[in-house]
Design an enzyme around this catalytic site. Structure first.
Site, PDB file in Angstrom:
ATOM      1  N   ASN A   1      36.775  30.812  49.668  1.00  0.00           N
ATOM      2  CA  ASN A   1      37.405  32.076  50.035  1.00  0.00           C
ATOM      3  C   ASN A   1      36.520  32.897  50.985  1.00  0.00           C
ATOM      4  O   ASN A   1      36.706  32.859  52.197  1.00  0.00           O
ATOM      5  CB  ASN A   1      37.749  32.890  48.795  1.00  0.00           C
ATOM      6  CG  ASN A   1      38.616  34.100  49.129  1.00  0.00           C
ATOM      7  OD1 ASN A   1      39.631  33.968  49.801  1.00  0.00           O
ATOM      8  ND2 ASN A   1      38.212  35.276  48.680  1.00  0.00           N
ATOM      9  N   ASP A   2      35.536  33.593  50.451  1.00  0.00           N
ATOM     10  CA  ASP A   2      34.724  34.483  51.283  1.00  0.00           C
ATOM     11  C   ASP A   2      33.996  33.740  52.394  1.00  0.00           C
ATOM     12  O   ASP A   2      33.797  34.284  53.481  1.00  0.00           O
ATOM     13  CB  ASP A   2      33.701  35.224  50.419  1.00  0.00           C
ATOM     14  CG  ASP A   2      34.368  36.145  49.420  1.00  0.00           C
ATOM     15  OD1 ASP A   2      35.490  36.608  49.702  1.00  0.00           O
ATOM     16  OD2 ASP A   2      33.789  36.390  48.347  1.00  0.00           O
ATOM     17  N   VAL A   3      33.572  32.508  52.138  1.00  0.00           N
ATOM     18  CA  VAL A   3      32.738  31.780  53.099  1.00  0.00           C
ATOM     19  C   VAL A   3      33.516  31.322  54.323  1.00  0.00           C
ATOM     20  O   VAL A   3      32.927  30.818  55.277  1.00  0.00           O
ATOM     21  CB  VAL A   3      32.058  30.575  52.420  1.00  0.00           C
ATOM     22  CG1 VAL A   3      31.133  31.044  51.316  1.00  0.00           C
ATOM     23  CG2 VAL A   3      33.073  29.575  51.892  1.00  0.00           C
ATOM     24  N   VAL A   4      34.853  31.502  54.320  1.00  0.00           N
ATOM     25  CA  VAL A   4      35.673  31.163  55.490  1.00  0.00           C
ATOM     26  C   VAL A   4      36.522  32.351  55.934  1.00  0.00           C
ATOM     27  O   VAL A   4      37.443  32.197  56.733  1.00  0.00           O
ATOM     28  CB  VAL A   4      36.591  29.950  55.201  1.00  0.00           C
ATOM     29  CG1 VAL A   4      35.778  28.685  55.001  1.00  0.00           C
ATOM     30  CG2 VAL A   4      37.495  30.210  53.993  1.00  0.00           C
TER      31      VAL A   4
ATOM     32  N   SER B   1      35.844  37.007  44.275  1.00  0.00           N
ATOM     33  CA  SER B   1      35.242  38.302  44.601  1.00  0.00           C
ATOM     34  C   SER B   1      36.277  39.392  44.809  1.00  0.00           C
ATOM     35  O   SER B   1      35.926  40.568  44.900  1.00  0.00           O
ATOM     36  CB  SER B   1      34.390  38.168  45.867  1.00  0.00           C
ATOM     37  OG  SER B   1      35.214  37.905  46.982  1.00  0.00           O
TER      38      SER B   1
END
Length: 492
Positions: free
Chosen positions: A418-421, A459
């Site tokens: 999620n957050d890392v992309v 998150s």
């Protein structure tokens, strides 16, 4: 009796194994060997403890274990030490064998906590032994160092234990994974820390000022307040930051082991504790850099305390696609990159990913894997999963190596990340992840996102990638979805 010169040589050999082991843990290809080398070092150090002797010591806690052999196997406590070793080894082996890869972050968090607790118990028991032997605590320069080390070990060890338990509870979803913040939290934490410092100062005071009975009360109070501080330390940290927190707690557990080594005057314990502490700090800083955040921001910002929506307003509705249509796109792809996240661990999909990759390669596609430094819920989580599935090491690409080639990738398959992309890290200044380096999956010609549902990530940050024109959503269990894609190739 083995001479102490030989014991010291054994400690040096053990420390060399620790250093070599940690070095080899830095690369997937040598990690298994590094783990085994570290185990050998610990076995040598543990065995050496039983033969260390200091017959001239006047203080009971300064005597080596070997000085008590003559009192008998059961009377000296050797029986119970071996029983404890056997029980601990059995629990650790069974637990590690049975734990699923999805539960590995929680297990690591608990192991960090128990390491800190063990160090704290060593400090408390040693202090009680000294008081029982002399009716007072020791004084003098050398003893002052040990007394200070005792106070620090109690604080660090108990704080590490309670903080790790909270981290475990968040990761295991025994409590909310969101950051828990409230007004005046930092002020309360500051007051608790001042109380801890005051407790350590009181504990090291001369016996004429603070008598042993009062020092015992101070010691117990210090342990209790430190437990509270550990809880308060981890509560404001959200789920998205858990990999960094685990690395930090690992470092703290190593520091607790090092300070307990000063109490026991054990060289191997001091060295191994310092190695764990230093490597944990380095890993923490590397991961903070990968998120473009400072340690203070991570610990006190309350990231993930509430749902976060892009300031750009709602984007287009994510476009869902069937497995059959996804197959048609993959069948014509010449380059495919897999981007794993915690969703792959939840689905235990690493083996079917490897099978699908093999089918893609047989079809003429070039396959690679890109892992973000903070993907998953512990450091190296995705690397461990991919290694378990025998993914070739040369196909594992770092974020920095993969991003320049991303526009040339026909398909990027995002599995539970999620957050890392999330492109908001580059485009939305109001986003809490703004400035965080990401894998630029959105630059691929086509992006498949595999998710269990339409909710946000762990998150709580909305992901703009899901509604981009080149993104197609494959909802459902990742393992089942990838297996279905593989079956389409088999039926070709």
């Amino acid at each position: 009796m083995i001479s102490n010169e030989i014991i010291n040589i054994a400690y040096i050999i053990a420390c060399l194994f620790f250093i070599i082991g940690i070095k080899n843990l830095g690369k997937p290809a040598t990690a298994r060997r590094g783990n085994f080398q570290s185990m050998i070092g610990m076995a040598i150090a543990a065995a050496a403890v039983y033969f260390e002797s200091n017959p001239d010591a006047t203080i009971v806690t300064d005597k080596g274990i070997a000085d008590f052999w003559h009192t008998g196997f059961t009377e000296s406590g050797f029986l119970w030490s071996f029983v404890a070793l056997a029980i601990g080894a059995a629990i650790g082996a069974i637990w590690a064998k049975k734990v699923k890869m999805t539960g590995m972050p929680e297990l690591v968090a608990l192991f960090n906590g128990f390491g800190g607790l063990a160090s704290a118990l060593v400090a408390i028991s040693t202090s009680l032994l000294v008081i029982a032997h002399f009716g007072t605590t020791q004084e003098g320069d050398a003893q002052m160092v040990e007394t200070i080390a005792t106070g620090l070990t109690i604080f660090i060890g108990t704080m590490c234990f309670s903080g790790s338990v909270i981290a475990w509870a968040k990761l295991a979803e025994k409590m909310t994974g969101r950051a828990i913040v409230f007004r005046g939290q930092n002020i309360i934490n500051g007051l608790i820390l001042l109380a801890i410092i005051g407790g350590i100062v009181l504990y090291v005071m001369p016996n004429e000022i603070i008598n042993p009975d009062m020092k015992f009360i101070v010691m117990i109070a210090l342990a209790g307040v430190s437990l509270v501080f550990g809880v308060m330390f981890v509560l404001p940290i959200g789920g998205g930051d858990m990999p960094v927190v685990i690395a930090l707690l690992n470092s703290i557990s190593g520091l607790a082991a090092a300070t307990s080594g000063f109490i026991l005057e054990n060289t191997a314990l001091i060295v191994s504790g310092c190695l764990v502490g230093a490597s944990g700090v380095i890993l923490t800083l590397i991961m903070c850099k990968a998120m473009n955040r400072s340690i203070s921001n991570l610990l006190f910002s309350g990231f993930g305390a509430k749902d976060t929506v892009s300031s750009k307003g709602p984007g287009a509705e994510p476009k869902a696609i069937s497995v059959e249509d996804a197959y048609l796109i993959l069948e014509s792809a010449s380059s495919v990159v897999f981007i794993p996240g915690y969703g792959m661990a939840v689905a235990q999909a690493q083996h079917v990913v490897r099978e699908l990759a093999a089918k893609l390669e047989d079809n003429g596609a070039e396959v690679s894997y890109c892992v973000h430094p903070v993907a998953g819920r512990m450091p190296g989580h995705m690397n461990v999963l991919l290694a378990e599935a025998d993914i070739p090491y040369e196909q594992l690409k770092s974020m920095d190596d993969m991003n320049p080639t991303m526009p040339m990738q026909d398909v990027a398959i995002v599995i539970g990340a999620n957050d890392v992309v999330n492109p908001a890290a580059e485009t939305d200044e109001s986003s809490p992840i703004y400035g965080m380096p990401i894998i630029k999956a959105y630059e691929a010609k086509t992006v498949f996102v595999l998710k269990r549902g339409k909710g946000r990530g762990y998150s709580g940050v909305e992901n703009e990638l899901f509604s981009m024109p080149n993104t197609l959503m494959l909802y459902g269990d990742a393992k089942a979805t990838i297996s279905s894609l593989g079956a389409e190739f088999a039926a070709e």
